[in-house]
Each structure stands twice: as structure tokens, then as C-alpha cells.
Design a protein around this motif. Structure first.
Motif, PDB file in Angstrom:
ATOM      1  N   GLY A  54       0.831  -1.193   0.000  1.00  0.00           N
ATOM      2  CA  GLY A  54       0.000   0.000   0.000  1.00  0.00           C
ATOM      3  C   GLY A  54       0.864   1.241   0.000  1.00  0.00           C
ATOM      4  O   GLY A  54       2.095   1.178   0.093  1.00  0.00           O
ATOM      5  N   ALA A  95      -0.034   7.614  -4.725  1.00  0.00           N
ATOM      6  CA  ALA A  95      -1.345   7.001  -4.922  1.00  0.00           C
ATOM      7  C   ALA A  95      -1.446   6.388  -6.312  1.00  0.00           C
ATOM      8  O   ALA A  95      -1.915   5.243  -6.478  1.00  0.00           O
ATOM      9  CB  ALA A  95      -2.448   8.037  -4.713  1.00  0.00           C
ATOM     10  N   GLU A  96      -1.028   7.125  -7.325  1.00  0.00           N
ATOM     11  CA  GLU A  96      -1.126   6.633  -8.697  1.00  0.00           C
ATOM     12  C   GLU A  96      -0.321   5.358  -8.886  1.00  0.00           C
ATOM     13  O   GLU A  96      -0.811   4.375  -9.477  1.00  0.00           O
ATOM     14  CB  GLU A  96      -0.619   7.725  -9.651  1.00  0.00           C
ATOM     15  CG  GLU A  96      -0.640   7.329 -11.115  1.00  0.00           C
ATOM     16  CD  GLU A  96      -0.026   8.388 -12.015  1.00  0.00           C
ATOM     17  OE1 GLU A  96       0.022   8.146 -13.241  1.00  0.00           O
ATOM     18  OE2 GLU A  96       0.422   9.444 -11.508  1.00  0.00           O
ATOM     19  N   LEU A 110      -1.741   2.326  -6.891  1.00  0.00           N
ATOM     20  CA  LEU A 110      -2.921   1.768  -7.552  1.00  0.00           C
ATOM     21  C   LEU A 110      -2.534   0.940  -8.764  1.00  0.00           C
ATOM     22  O   LEU A 110      -3.131  -0.125  -9.023  1.00  0.00           O
ATOM     23  CB  LEU A 110      -3.876   2.895  -7.955  1.00  0.00           C
ATOM     24  CG  LEU A 110      -4.621   3.560  -6.792  1.00  0.00           C
ATOM     25  CD1 LEU A 110      -5.295   4.839  -7.255  1.00  0.00           C
ATOM     26  CD2 LEU A 110      -5.643   2.603  -6.178  1.00  0.00           C
ATOM     27  N   ARG A 111      -1.548   1.396  -9.506  1.00  0.00           N
ATOM     28  CA  ARG A 111      -1.079   0.608 -10.646  1.00  0.00           C
ATOM     29  C   ARG A 111      -0.495  -0.721 -10.172  1.00  0.00           C
ATOM     30  O   ARG A 111      -0.760  -1.777 -10.765  1.00  0.00           O
ATOM     31  CB  ARG A 111      -0.028   1.400 -11.430  1.00  0.00           C
ATOM     32  CG  ARG A 111       0.609   0.631 -12.580  1.00  0.00           C
ATOM     33  CD  ARG A 111      -0.424   0.146 -13.591  1.00  0.00           C
ATOM     34  NE  ARG A 111       0.210  -0.548 -14.705  1.00  0.00           N
ATOM     35  CZ  ARG A 111      -0.424  -1.411 -15.485  1.00  0.00           C
ATOM     36  NH1 ARG A 111      -1.703  -1.697 -15.280  1.00  0.00           N
ATOM     37  NH2 ARG A 111       0.212  -2.001 -16.485  1.00  0.00           N
ATOM     38  N   LEU A 149      -1.333  -2.328  -7.408  1.00  0.00           N
ATOM     39  CA  LEU A 149      -2.443  -3.177  -6.979  1.00  0.00           C
ATOM     40  C   LEU A 149      -3.149  -3.795  -8.178  1.00  0.00           C
ATOM     41  O   LEU A 149      -3.484  -4.992  -8.161  1.00  0.00           O
ATOM     42  CB  LEU A 149      -3.434  -2.362  -6.140  1.00  0.00           C
ATOM     43  CG  LEU A 149      -4.738  -3.071  -5.762  1.00  0.00           C
ATOM     44  CD1 LEU A 149      -4.483  -4.382  -5.030  1.00  0.00           C
ATOM     45  CD2 LEU A 149      -5.623  -2.142  -4.922  1.00  0.00           C
ATOM     46  N   GLU A 150      -3.367  -3.027  -9.216  1.00  0.00           N
ATOM     47  CA  GLU A 150      -4.037  -3.595 -10.380  1.00  0.00           C
ATOM     48  C   GLU A 150      -3.215  -4.711 -11.007  1.00  0.00           C
ATOM     49  O   GLU A 150      -3.757  -5.741 -11.428  1.00  0.00           O
ATOM     50  CB  GLU A 150      -4.349  -2.525 -11.425  1.00  0.00           C
ATOM     51  CG  GLU A 150      -5.119  -3.106 -12.623  1.00  0.00           C
ATOM     52  CD  GLU A 150      -5.774  -2.070 -13.490  1.00  0.00           C
ATOM     53  OE1 GLU A 150      -6.780  -2.392 -14.150  1.00  0.00           O
ATOM     54  OE2 GLU A 150      -5.279  -0.928 -13.521  1.00  0.00           O
ATOM     55  N   TYR A 195      -6.322   7.581  -3.271  1.00  0.00           N
ATOM     56  CA  TYR A 195      -5.962   6.157  -3.204  1.00  0.00           C
ATOM     57  C   TYR A 195      -7.170   5.275  -2.918  1.00  0.00           C
ATOM     58  O   TYR A 195      -7.440   4.306  -3.649  1.00  0.00           O
ATOM     59  CB  TYR A 195      -4.873   5.908  -2.172  1.00  0.00           C
ATOM     60  CG  TYR A 195      -4.503   4.440  -2.085  1.00  0.00           C
ATOM     61  CD1 TYR A 195      -3.794   3.828  -3.111  1.00  0.00           C
ATOM     62  CD2 TYR A 195      -4.900   3.659  -1.008  1.00  0.00           C
ATOM     63  CE1 TYR A 195      -3.482   2.468  -3.065  1.00  0.00           C
ATOM     64  CE2 TYR A 195      -4.595   2.303  -0.943  1.00  0.00           C
ATOM     65  CZ  TYR A 195      -3.890   1.714  -1.982  1.00  0.00           C
ATOM     66  OH  TYR A 195      -3.590   0.372  -1.926  1.00  0.00           O
ATOM     67  N   GLY A 243      -9.547   5.073  -5.608  1.00  0.00           N
ATOM     68  CA  GLY A 243      -8.991   4.248  -6.679  1.00  0.00           C
ATOM     69  C   GLY A 243      -9.109   2.765  -6.403  1.00  0.00           C
ATOM     70  O   GLY A 243      -9.371   1.965  -7.318  1.00  0.00           O
ATOM     71  N   VAL A 244      -8.940   2.368  -5.150  1.00  0.00           N
ATOM     72  CA  VAL A 244      -9.131   0.960  -4.781  1.00  0.00           C
ATOM     73  C   VAL A 244     -10.585   0.564  -5.002  1.00  0.00           C
ATOM     74  O   VAL A 244     -10.881  -0.528  -5.512  1.00  0.00           O
ATOM     75  CB  VAL A 244      -8.706   0.714  -3.325  1.00  0.00           C
ATOM     76  CG1 VAL A 244      -9.035  -0.720  -2.906  1.00  0.00           C
ATOM     77  CG2 VAL A 244      -7.216   0.975  -3.135  1.00  0.00           C
ATOM     78  N   LEU A 269     -11.089  -0.082  -8.617  1.00  0.00           N
ATOM     79  CA  LEU A 269     -10.521  -1.371  -9.039  1.00  0.00           C
ATOM     80  C   LEU A 269     -11.408  -2.532  -8.573  1.00  0.00           C
ATOM     81  O   LEU A 269     -11.616  -3.499  -9.316  1.00  0.00           O
ATOM     82  CB  LEU A 269      -9.110  -1.532  -8.478  1.00  0.00           C
ATOM     83  CG  LEU A 269      -8.022  -0.664  -9.109  1.00  0.00           C
ATOM     84  CD1 LEU A 269      -6.708  -0.817  -8.345  1.00  0.00           C
ATOM     85  CD2 LEU A 269      -7.821  -1.020 -10.586  1.00  0.00           C
TER      86      LEU A 269
END
Length: 440
Positions: free
Chosen positions: A175, A192-193, A196-197, A199-200, A232, A235-236, A239
Motif C-alpha cells: 500500500g 497514490a497513482e 494503484l497501478r 495493486l491492479e 488512493y 482508486g481501490v 478497481l
């Protein structure tokens, strides 16, 4: 507190503890725990009359303060009526507690499943997500703590997971943590960006068709009070929606006033599918936790049996303590006090310390939920050593402050009822102890 000190009771408490009590997360032979005999508000004391400001809130759970009369009264009154009842029955106090909890939840959350604490709240939320999706895998972060039961401890990211990895179907990801970025970020927005990438890519690599849930602490607590950077959590959520994954937000530590809001996620433009809670809902006066279910997930079990339960689910004394606590927090503006203290007292005070003490690498937080991250060198951000942290912890305690120290951090986590004067006293103690540590 008795006017007459009884230091012999402290001696007896230590003797009994060493002889008969097996402590959690500890090598038993090395322990020398402090004795606590009583408390009121933000202060605790031992039998000898020594007093400490409780800036640990015990385990970051005594949000309403020690011995709040409204909560104590509610427990007493329920004990006079009915001390226990099976979870299969309907009890007025249980319904009243659930109603008060859901009144602070987002629209579309009408049901509460009660547990004995935060760990089994997360355990049952994972069960619900798996049953809802028909999938098994759960994603959670490496910097996290979700409890010490089967699936909850494996979802946990820190070292405590490793000797306890018995449950199946878990994968971890990093995270956001702007101060110690895994993503070479140079701003919270970039952190954050990139997080998130990352995590994806984990979702894609683990196979979204097999992922039941993403489990996150809204604000990771024990891992460092890692306030999520802008965008963030939204964004989660995006996703989770994109890949049809249940989003569970763990509000066990962050919920019920700790961040200066009823739920921490209220400040981050996100609504989860399941919400877990414990700690602050009744300040730990009686063990309790639970899961707040979205109506969509709750409907799965309208005509299908939910295969989970606990003997003490919705225990009357715990329910009464929730009713007493939430009513008092509403009537006395306790959540608002936590917000105001964070903005006006703790935040400015810690930033002042940061400007004057080279041992402080970063301060971060909100409400009454803050961390002072200590470093041996600001340029390299090398964490302060365990030995130095031990001396700092001892110095704080000796000067009359009960601290929460984790790794290279001091967590500044007083009750939500803390006053500006008490914060001022604590800041002075932090200042003195850091100055001693810097002199070597």
C-alpha cells in the motif's frame, strides 16, 4: 482512586502476573509489565498512586476515556436486567446497539453481525466475501494488522503472519507510504497513482476471477498510522468495481472517533461493501466487534444459511456498553472533540517538535491518531535503533506518560476526550525525552 496508597498491591499484582499469566506477543521471561489499578478520562494510575497520561488508549481502543460514567451505568443497568442471552434470541439491547451503529454507517447498510472483537470481525467479513463471490482469494497489504485468528492473521502483513500461516487463499501487496515509498514516488499524488497501478497488476497476476476481497485498514494503525494519500481509497474502490471484488474496510482501530470522524472512510470518498469494527465502538469496556453488511451482501443470506456464529455474539453487556458509548459520544460531541484536538493541538504541536528535533523524520495523522517516526539520520531516513527506542519508551513512562511505541515510532493516540491541556503536557514530555535522546 483511593486516597490511601497501597504499594503492596502493586507487588502482589506483579507476583500473580509473573506466576500465572501468559502474555500475548511476548517472550515471557523478559516481561515486567506496569501495574494499572484505575483510570479516569485520559489518566491511569497504580495502587501506589503513581499517575500517567494514557497516550496509548491501552491498545488504541479507549476512545471515550477510562470509566466514562454513562458507559459504566449502561453496563450496570443491563447486568441488573439480564447478563447473558443466546444469539438466536431477539434482545432489545442488541437491536438498539445495531441501530445506533448503522445510523452512522453509509446509506444501504442496515445489518450488523456481532463478534467478540476485531479479529473475528475480519474473519467473518472474509467468510461473507467468499460466500458472496464464490471465490477464495483475499488481497491485503504487507503493512497491516487484522487480528490473530486463522484468516485474519494470514491477511495481516507484518511479521506476526509468518509463524501463523495456516489459512489458505491470501496474497499481499504494498500500500502507499509516501515517506518510505516502494514506488520511488516524489509526491503523495504520485504515490497514490503508482500504488494503484501496482495493486491492479497484482489483481491481474493473481487472477481476478479467483479474488473474493480486498481487505484494507482504512488508515493502517499498528503499521504506522499511514494516512492514505489523495485518491488512493477511491482508486481501490474503482478497481474493486472493475474486477467485481468485494471491498472490506477494517475500521477496528480507525473507527468511532479515532480520526475525528465516526468512520475513517468518511473522509476519503469511498464506500466499502463490508465494514469491520471493534475497539472504539465501546472503548473495550466489554469485548465486542462486528461486521456491518451492505444490504446487497446481507440479502445473500435471506434464504441461505450463513455458516458462522459465536456463543457470545451480541452479548447483552457488550450491547449495553455500545448503546451507552454511542449515546454519550453523540451527546457530548466527543467525535468533534477528537477532530478539533487534532487540528488545533496535536497536529501543530507535533509539527513544532518536528521542526526542532532532528530525530523526527516525519509526523503524520489526523484526529487523535498520529505517529512520530524517528530516524537516526534524516537524509537517509534510517530508522532509529531498537535500543534507542527502548530508552525513549522508558523515558516517557518515567515522566508520567503511558506511550504506544511500535518499531521506530511513537504513536500519539490519546482518548477522544483528551483536553488541550493534557495534549500540552504530553508534548512537553515528548520534547524533554527527545532532547535527552539527541544528547546521547
Amino acid at each position: 482512586m483511593s486516597d490511601t496508597p497501597h504499594p503492596e498491591l502493586d507487588v502482589r499484582a506483579r507476583e500473580l502476573d509473573r506466576a500465572h499469566v501468559f502474555h500475548s506477543w511476548s517472550a515471557q521471561a523478559l516481561l515486567d509489565p506496569p501495574v494499572l489499578a484505575g483510570g479516569l478520562g485520559s489518566t491511569v494510575w497504580d495502587h501506589a498512586g503513581n499517575r500517567w497520561l494514557d497516550f496509548s488508549s491501552q491498545l488504541v481502543n479507549v476512545n471515550i476515556g477510562h470509566q466514562h460514567p454513562a458507559v459504566v451505568k449502561a453496563i450496570h443497568e443491563q447486568a441488573d436486567l439480564l447478563t447473558t442471552v443466546a444469539p438466536s434470541t431477539a434482545a432489545l439491547v442488541r437491536g438498539e446497539a445495531a441501530r445506533r451503529i448503522t445510523a452512522h454507517a453509509p446509506s444501504g447498510f442496515s445489518k450488523v453481525f456481532f463478534t467478540n472483537g476485531g479479529a473475528d470481525a475480519n474473519e467473518n467479513a472474509i467468510r461473507m466475501a467468499r460466500l458472496h463471490t464464490g471465490r477464495d482469494k483475499v488481497l491485503s497489504t504487507y503493512r497491516s494488522y487484522h487480528g490473530n485468528t486463522g484468516a485474519a492473521i494470514v491477511a495481516t502483513g507484518d511479521w506476526r503472519r509468518i509463524p501463523n500461516e495456516y489459512a489458505y487463499g491470501h496474497a499481499h501487496f504494498f500500500g502507499p507510504y509516501p515517506y518510505r515509498s516502494e514506488f520511488w514516488s516524489d509526491s503523495p499524488e504520485q504515490e497514490a497513482e503508482r500504488a494503484l497501478r501496482h495493486l491492479e497488476r497484482v489483481i491481474q497476476s493473481e487472477g481476478p476471477a479467483g479474488i473474493a476481497a480486498i481487505l484494507l485498514e482504512t488508515v493502517p494503525g499498528t503499521a504506522g498510522i499511514l494516512v492514505p494519500p489523495p485518491g488512493y481509497l477511491a482508486g481501490v474502490r474503482a478497481l474493486a468495481d472493475r474486477y467485481d471484488i468485494v471491498l472490506i474496510l477494517d475500521e477496528v482501530m480507525a473507527g468511532f472517533g479515532r480520526t475525528g470522524r465516526w468512520f475513517a472512510f468518511d473522509g476519503y470518498d469511498v464506500v466499502p461493501d463490508l465494514i469491520t469494527f471493534a475497539k472504539g465502538v465501546n472503548s473495550g469496556y466489554v469485548p465486542v466487534g462486528g461486521v456491518i453488511l451492505s444490504d446487497d451482501i446481507a440479502a445473500d443470506f435471506d434464504e441461505t444459511v450463513f455458516p458462522g456464529g459465536l456463543t457470545y455474539s451480541g452479548h447483552p453487556l457488550a450491547m449495553a456498553s455500545i448503546v451507552g458509548s454511542i449515546d454519550a459520544m453523540e451527546a457530548e460531541g466527543i467525535v468533534e472533540n477528537a477532530h478539533r484536538i487534532g487540528v488545533d493541538a496535536i497536529g501543530p504541536g507535533l509539527r513544532d517538535l518536528e521542526s526542532r528535533h532532528p530525530l523526527i523524520g516525519e509526523v503524520r495523522g489526523e484526529g487523535v491518531f498520529w505517529a512520530i517516526e524517528l530516524v537516526s539520520d534524516r537524509a537517509s531516513r534510517a530508522p532509529l535503533s531498537a535500543g534507542a527506542m527502548g530508552q525513549i519508551k522508558k523515558g516517557l513512562f518515567t515522566r508520567g506518560l503511558l506511550p504506544f511505541v511500535q518499531d521506530n515510532r511513537i504513536h500519539v493516540v490519546p482518548p477522544c476526550v483528551v483536553t488541550a491541556d493534557e495534549v500540552g503536557r504530553a508534548l512537553s514530555i515528548y520534547d524533554d525525552v527527545l532532547a535527552v535522546a539527541e544528547r546521547g
